[in-house]
Design an enzyme around this catalytic site. Structure first.
Site, PDB file in Angstrom:
ATOM      1  N   PRO A  17      -4.915  -6.109  -0.332  1.00 38.23           N
ATOM      2  CA  PRO A  17      -3.922  -5.630   0.645  1.00 38.23           C
ATOM      3  C   PRO A  17      -2.530  -6.148   0.320  1.00 38.23           C
ATOM      4  O   PRO A  17      -2.055  -7.110   0.917  1.00 38.23           O
ATOM      5  CB  PRO A  17      -4.427  -6.226   1.955  1.00 38.23           C
ATOM      6  CG  PRO A  17      -5.057  -7.532   1.534  1.00 38.23           C
ATOM      7  CD  PRO A  17      -5.673  -7.269   0.178  1.00 38.23           C
ATOM      8  N   GLN A  78      -6.659  -4.726   8.258  1.00 40.89           N
ATOM      9  CA  GLN A  78      -6.224  -6.122   8.172  1.00 40.89           C
ATOM     10  C   GLN A  78      -5.201  -6.452   9.265  1.00 40.89           C
ATOM     11  O   GLN A  78      -4.280  -5.678   9.517  1.00 40.89           O
ATOM     12  CB  GLN A  78      -5.593  -6.410   6.803  1.00 40.89           C
ATOM     13  CG  GLN A  78      -5.203  -7.863   6.637  1.00 40.89           C
ATOM     14  CD  GLN A  78      -4.295  -8.115   5.445  1.00 40.89           C
ATOM     15  OE1 GLN A  78      -4.011  -9.252   5.091  1.00 40.89           O
ATOM     16  NE2 GLN A  78      -3.796  -7.058   4.830  1.00 40.89           N
ATOM     17  N   CYS A 108      -0.695 -14.726   3.471  1.00 41.51           N
ATOM     18  CA  CYS A 108       0.633 -14.197   3.165  1.00 41.51           C
ATOM     19  C   CYS A 108       1.646 -15.330   2.999  1.00 41.51           C
ATOM     20  O   CYS A 108       1.794 -16.170   3.901  1.00 41.51           O
ATOM     21  CB  CYS A 108       1.096 -13.248   4.265  1.00 41.51           C
ATOM     22  SG  CYS A 108       2.737 -12.547   3.956  1.00 41.51           S
ATOM     23  N   LYS A 149      -9.022 -13.655   4.552  1.00 41.23           N
ATOM     24  CA  LYS A 149      -8.489 -14.001   3.239  1.00 41.23           C
ATOM     25  C   LYS A 149      -7.596 -15.219   3.387  1.00 41.23           C
ATOM     26  O   LYS A 149      -6.788 -15.291   4.323  1.00 41.23           O
ATOM     27  CB  LYS A 149      -7.700 -12.839   2.644  1.00 41.23           C
ATOM     28  CG  LYS A 149      -7.233 -13.120   1.202  1.00 41.23           C
ATOM     29  CD  LYS A 149      -6.403 -11.971   0.643  1.00 41.23           C
ATOM     30  CE  LYS A 149      -5.998 -12.277  -0.791  1.00 41.23           C
ATOM     31  NZ  LYS A 149      -5.017 -11.281  -1.313  1.00 41.23           N
ATOM     32  N   HIS A 178      -7.563 -16.342  -2.494  1.00 35.77           N
ATOM     33  CA  HIS A 178      -6.509 -16.219  -3.506  1.00 35.77           C
ATOM     34  C   HIS A 178      -6.295 -17.617  -4.068  1.00 35.77           C
ATOM     35  O   HIS A 178      -5.931 -18.531  -3.336  1.00 35.77           O
ATOM     36  CB  HIS A 178      -5.212 -15.685  -2.881  1.00 35.77           C
ATOM     37  CG  HIS A 178      -4.098 -15.516  -3.866  1.00 35.77           C
ATOM     38  ND1 HIS A 178      -3.445 -14.324  -4.027  1.00 35.77           N
ATOM     39  CD2 HIS A 178      -3.533 -16.371  -4.759  1.00 35.77           C
ATOM     40  CE1 HIS A 178      -2.512 -14.458  -4.962  1.00 35.77           C
ATOM     41  NE2 HIS A 178      -2.552 -15.699  -5.410  1.00 35.77           N
ATOM     42  N   ASN A 209     -10.023 -13.971  -6.103  1.00 32.19           N
ATOM     43  CA  ASN A 209      -8.796 -13.182  -6.208  1.00 32.19           C
ATOM     44  C   ASN A 209      -7.714 -14.005  -6.907  1.00 32.19           C
ATOM     45  O   ASN A 209      -7.594 -15.191  -6.682  1.00 32.19           O
ATOM     46  CB  ASN A 209      -8.334 -12.758  -4.808  1.00 32.19           C
ATOM     47  CG  ASN A 209      -6.968 -12.108  -4.799  1.00 32.19           C
ATOM     48  OD1 ASN A 209      -6.059 -12.577  -4.120  1.00 32.19           O
ATOM     49  ND2 ASN A 209      -6.787 -11.042  -5.536  1.00 32.19           N
ATOM     50  N   GLY A 210      -6.943 -13.325  -7.755  1.00 30.90           N
ATOM     51  CA  GLY A 210      -5.802 -13.973  -8.385  1.00 30.90           C
ATOM     52  C   GLY A 210      -5.785 -13.859  -9.894  1.00 30.90           C
ATOM     53  O   GLY A 210      -6.718 -14.286 -10.580  1.00 30.90           O
ATOM     54  N   ASP A 211      -4.708 -13.241 -10.427  1.00 30.58           N
ATOM     55  CA  ASP A 211      -4.460 -13.163 -11.875  1.00 30.58           C
ATOM     56  C   ASP A 211      -5.533 -12.410 -12.650  1.00 30.58           C
ATOM     57  O   ASP A 211      -5.918 -12.819 -13.750  1.00 30.58           O
ATOM     58  CB  ASP A 211      -4.282 -14.563 -12.464  1.00 30.58           C
ATOM     59  CG  ASP A 211      -2.899 -15.132 -12.201  1.00 30.58           C
ATOM     60  OD1 ASP A 211      -2.112 -14.475 -11.495  1.00 30.58           O
ATOM     61  OD2 ASP A 211      -2.612 -16.244 -12.685  1.00 30.58           O
TER      62      ASP A 211
END
Length: 330
Positions: A17, A78, A108, A149, A178, A209-211
């Site tokens: 998202p 979300q 966020c 998340k 993340h 999650n991430g990269d």
């Protein structure tokens, strides 16, 4: 090229998202290209009001189509906020409109969001996270899954396990991590090993999650995090067939990357048409296309050439004409 002589273990792919980047038009296009099991909407910010149906549909148009994109991929709603009571009231409205799952944003990093006690700032207070998740879990019907998340922390990772535990203990059914703190933003590296620590610590499924910008990154994040399920973010926008490549790999098929002058230029033309369905005047299409090309040019030299060709154009028609010419040539 075939990356694996043996079919690897299966795993779910989720489209991230990304606020201001992966709106419903981009979700529509990327899920049409294929490979995804699920996508998550941009966050709907919850403050002191209960949103109307029109507001929910503006943020998550998929609600009107049984919470699915055009390709039939489920879209999770979300929410972002810190007022537990208002979060519950709004979640109930979303569920009443047909939302099949509620995802909570504790990741966020935007300063404006954090200033108003939303997103990653809550990672400094695990007890508040527990309260929010618990209130929503208890407030919405039992058959509606609650997911969340999080990042690894705000300034550091000291509370990473405690925050993950708070989310799990409060009743969330799945957690996406993340692998960076708020302070780290999107700077490399993502700490995939920390996702593994969290995965081992909680009793609910964890999504890494991430990269993940290419197939090898996907292979590596699964190996280092121990997670079968992976969420794709910026890499999915930069390389629009990334999920499809991963799906080919998971099936033990030959992985065939899309060529810019073949499939990708057609997807760009399709993206413009989808944008025009949303806003016929074309300003939205022009802005979104330039943003997208600005990201893709890190992967495809042809995207840089196209970006330079349309950079000074402000109307959509000459851009459409130029792209039609490129498609004809290919």
């Amino acid at each position: 090229m075939n990356h694996a002589p043996e079919k690897p273990r299966s795993g779910r792919l989720v489209l991230a998202p990304m606020q201001g980047l992966c709106d419903f038009v981009m979700r529509d296009l990327l899920t049409r290209i294929g490979g995804y099991d699920e996508c998550v909407s941009e966050f709907v910010r919850i403050t002191h009001t209960v949103h109307s149906r029109a507001t929910w549909l503006r943020h998550v148009p998929e609600i009107a189509t049984a919470n699915k994109t055009h390709a039939g991929i489920p879209c999770v709603v979300q929410m972002l906020g810190s007022d537990a009571e208002m979060m519950v009231k709004n979640a109930l409205v979303a569920v009443g409109l047909g939302a099949h799952q509620i995802d909570l944003n504790f990741g966020c990093p935007a300063p404006t969001v954090n200033k108003h006690q939303g997103g990653a700032v809550l990672l400094q207070t695990p007890e508040r996270i527990y309260h929010i998740v618990s209130a929503i879990r208890q407030g919405v019907p039992e058959h509606i899954p609650i997911s969340a998340k999080m990042r690894l922390g705000f300034e550091n990772k000291d509370l990473a396990l405690e925050n993950a535990d708070a989310i799990a203990q409060a009743g969330a059914s799945v957690l996406t991590v993340h692998a960076r703190t708020k302070i780290e933003g999107y700077r490399p590296p993502a700490h995939w090993g920390w996702v593994d620590k969290i995965r081992r610590h909680v009793a609910i499924p964890v999504i890494a999650n991430g990269d993940v910008f290419c197939l090898q990154d996907y292979i590596d994040i699964r190996a280092q995090s121990g997670c079968d399920d992976v969420m794709l973010g910026r890499g999915a926008v930069m390389r629009p067939d990334l999920a499809r490549q991963i799906r080919q790999y998971l099936r033990g098929e030959e992985v065939q990357a899309a060529l810019f002058d073949d499939e990708i230029i057609v997807w760009i033309a399709q993206f413009i048409e989808l944008c025009l369905q949303h806003e016929p005047q074309g300003k939205y299409a022009v802005a979104r296309l330039k943003q997208w090309l600005g990201m893709m040019r890190d992967v495809y030299p042809e995207a840089e050439s196209l970006f330079q060709a349309i950079r000074t154009l402000r109307e959509i028609e000459p851009i459409r004409a130029h792209i039609r010419t490129l498609i004809t040539r290919s």
